[in-house]
Design a protein around this motif. Sequence first.
Motif, PDB file in Angstrom:
ATOM      1  N   ILE A   6       0.749  -1.133  -0.026  1.00  0.00           N
ATOM      2  CA  ILE A   6       0.193  -0.052   0.114  1.00  0.00           C
ATOM      3  C   ILE A   6       0.618   1.215  -0.108  1.00  0.00           C
ATOM      4  CG2 ILE A   6      -1.787   1.435   1.237  1.00  0.00           C
ATOM      5  CD1 ILE A   6      -2.746  -1.306   0.096  1.00  0.00           C
ATOM      6  N   LEU A   7       1.866   1.302   0.678  1.00  0.00           N
ATOM      7  CA  LEU A   7       2.875   2.389   0.656  1.00  0.00           C
ATOM      8  C   LEU A   7       3.632   2.520  -0.467  1.00  0.00           C
ATOM      9  CD1 LEU A   7       4.185   4.514   2.449  1.00  0.00           C
ATOM     10  CD2 LEU A   7       5.928   3.018   3.142  1.00  0.00           C
ATOM     11  N   ALA A   8       3.789   1.437  -1.057  1.00  0.00           N
ATOM     12  CA  ALA A   8       4.628   1.552  -2.410  1.00  0.00           C
ATOM     13  C   ALA A   8       3.741   2.163  -3.533  1.00  0.00           C
ATOM     14  CB  ALA A   8       5.133   0.143  -2.810  1.00  0.00           C
ATOM     15  N   ALA A   9       2.301   1.813  -3.409  1.00  0.00           N
ATOM     16  CA  ALA A   9       1.428   2.305  -4.457  1.00  0.00           C
ATOM     17  C   ALA A   9       1.360   3.800  -4.256  1.00  0.00           C
ATOM     18  CB  ALA A   9       0.155   1.586  -4.314  1.00  0.00           C
ATOM     19  N   GLN A  10       1.367   4.295  -3.055  1.00  0.00           N
ATOM     20  CA  GLN A  10       1.082   5.443  -2.648  1.00  0.00           C
ATOM     21  C   GLN A  10       2.243   6.283  -3.196  1.00  0.00           C
ATOM     22  OE1 GLN A  10       0.566   5.577   1.520  1.00  0.00           O
ATOM     23  NE2 GLN A  10      -1.712   4.871   1.260  1.00  0.00           N
ATOM     24  N   CYS A  11       3.554   5.887  -2.863  1.00  0.00           N
ATOM     25  CA  CYS A  11       4.876   6.552  -3.342  1.00  0.00           C
ATOM     26  C   CYS A  11       4.928   6.647  -4.827  1.00  0.00           C
ATOM     27  CB  CYS A  11       5.876   5.766  -2.758  1.00  0.00           C
ATOM     28  SG  CYS A  11       5.917   6.221  -0.847  1.00  0.00           S
ATOM     29  N   ARG A  12       4.462   5.619  -5.594  1.00  0.00           N
ATOM     30  CA  ARG A  12       4.538   5.506  -6.971  1.00  0.00           C
ATOM     31  C   ARG A  12       3.730   6.535  -7.618  1.00  0.00           C
ATOM     32  NH1 ARG A  12       3.402   0.207  -7.250  1.00  0.00           N
ATOM     33  NH2 ARG A  12       5.770  -0.332  -6.957  1.00  0.00           N
ATOM     34  N   THR A  13       2.869   6.942  -6.921  1.00  0.00           N
ATOM     35  CA  THR A  13       1.990   8.265  -7.505  1.00  0.00           C
ATOM     36  C   THR A  13       3.080   9.252  -7.266  1.00  0.00           C
ATOM     37  OG1 THR A  13      -0.005   7.435  -7.046  1.00  0.00           O
ATOM     38  CG2 THR A  13       0.171   9.576  -7.442  1.00  0.00           C
ATOM     39  N   LEU A  14       3.798   9.468  -6.418  1.00  0.00           N
ATOM     40  CA  LEU A  14       4.682  10.670  -6.308  1.00  0.00           C
ATOM     41  C   LEU A  14       5.911  10.502  -7.103  1.00  0.00           C
ATOM     42  CD1 LEU A  14       4.900  10.833  -2.290  1.00  0.00           C
ATOM     43  CD2 LEU A  14       3.435  12.418  -3.709  1.00  0.00           C
ATOM     44  N   VAL A  15       6.142   9.393  -7.388  1.00  0.00           N
ATOM     45  CA  VAL A  15       7.276   9.176  -8.443  1.00  0.00           C
ATOM     46  C   VAL A  15       6.978   9.520  -9.814  1.00  0.00           C
ATOM     47  CG1 VAL A  15       8.637   7.311  -9.657  1.00  0.00           C
ATOM     48  CG2 VAL A  15       8.292   7.118  -7.261  1.00  0.00           C
ATOM     49  N   THR A  16       5.702   9.233 -10.439  1.00  0.00           N
ATOM     50  CA  THR A  16       5.026   9.443 -11.600  1.00  0.00           C
ATOM     51  C   THR A  16       5.213  10.989 -11.754  1.00  0.00           C
ATOM     52  OG1 THR A  16       3.808   7.583 -11.756  1.00  0.00           O
ATOM     53  CG2 THR A  16       3.104   9.538 -12.691  1.00  0.00           C
TER      54      THR A  16
END
Length: 400
Positions: free
Chosen positions: A213-223
């Motif tokens: 869940i944390l990785a999915a949230q951070c992936r939006t920031l990476v995008t």
Amino acid sequence: MQSSRSVDTYQSSFAVYTRSLEPSLLMALRIDDSVVLVMEVLVSACKALTNSGDSRPWQERIEACFANVDEERFREILTAFEEQFRNDNPKHWVDKFKNEGYTSFVERLLGAARYRLLVNALKEDAAVVALAVRRGIRALAPFAVAWNDALSLMSKSQLKAASRGEVLAVNAVQLVISLDEFLGNKVLASLPMEATAATSPDLAPWAPDGPDILAAQCRTLVTEAAARRVERANSPLVRKIRGARDALKYSEDGISQAANSLIELLDRIMRESFPQKDVLLWVDANLPDEPGLTYLDEGQRKPTKRAEALCLIYGGEPVEAREANKYDDGQGPSFLHDILALVLVSARNKLQKLKHADGGTPEEREQLMAVLSALEGALMLGLTIGGISAKSTEPGELAA
């Protein structure tokens, strides 16, 4: 011992306390000016960085702390840090205060009341530093996700062949989460965090629903960060990333369209940032003995995609000499630059295959999304360390 403060605005409780003691006591405690100076600077910087009421960029906050420090005092600060962080000095001090014999000696020397004040001062300063460290660790999460996503494109044989490949096997996201949990459970829980600028989210568990869940949230920031980096390096090209995502959402031929957009993005950002003739000059000046960076095309010498990727990630800057260590043999491009360049080249190769995909199957779409995430992660990291678009950000936020 000098009594003048070295920084403005913020204070270290330990520094304030020690300046109230007689020089003879400080000498007996083996607390000299360099110890106080290091604590004062470290705590003041951490207070500046964690002050949520200060909206200035973090660089300006730090500069303000030392606005009135003259050149001579600044040299003293650097010398103090060199002295106190030489060898295992920090561990030495921690071990001292864990030693019952030493703490009993200090208590007898100072008396119970003043000893409690010393302990409280140290705990208050430790709480400030711990908060800054926790926010720093949490700020690393998007970078960890970007790194994991980037490495996902590499095959097992590539990982094994990479220098010090065992480093690449580490799950960066899980490592960051583990560090954060350790800090919260073992450090913050024992310190007076109410004396700091800590908020409820700072003190709460970070990934209660698990790393995915944390990785999915951070992936939006990476995008978002990857798009900003691309936009600053070459503003028209940011449409290619957004166009790829739109194609995947709305077009029946979305996989092929997205793959073509991303290939054009990679080729143009490398070519337009550093034309081939500039890449060749950069290779000859920095990596003349590195294999696989040039080839002959009808008698004309040209840079390979790896050379173009390396030049991009280095930002066209010189490849600095470095000492060998267990992660880097000190030869050729650095470990980090080389891995990110390899990811960009691998992404392009996979996109070349996917652009001919005509089935539109869920498997093909999943492959394209994995390549897109890896590409965004590599571009965010590569353009950040390459200095193509430097811009200050707030501590705790993803580098823009």
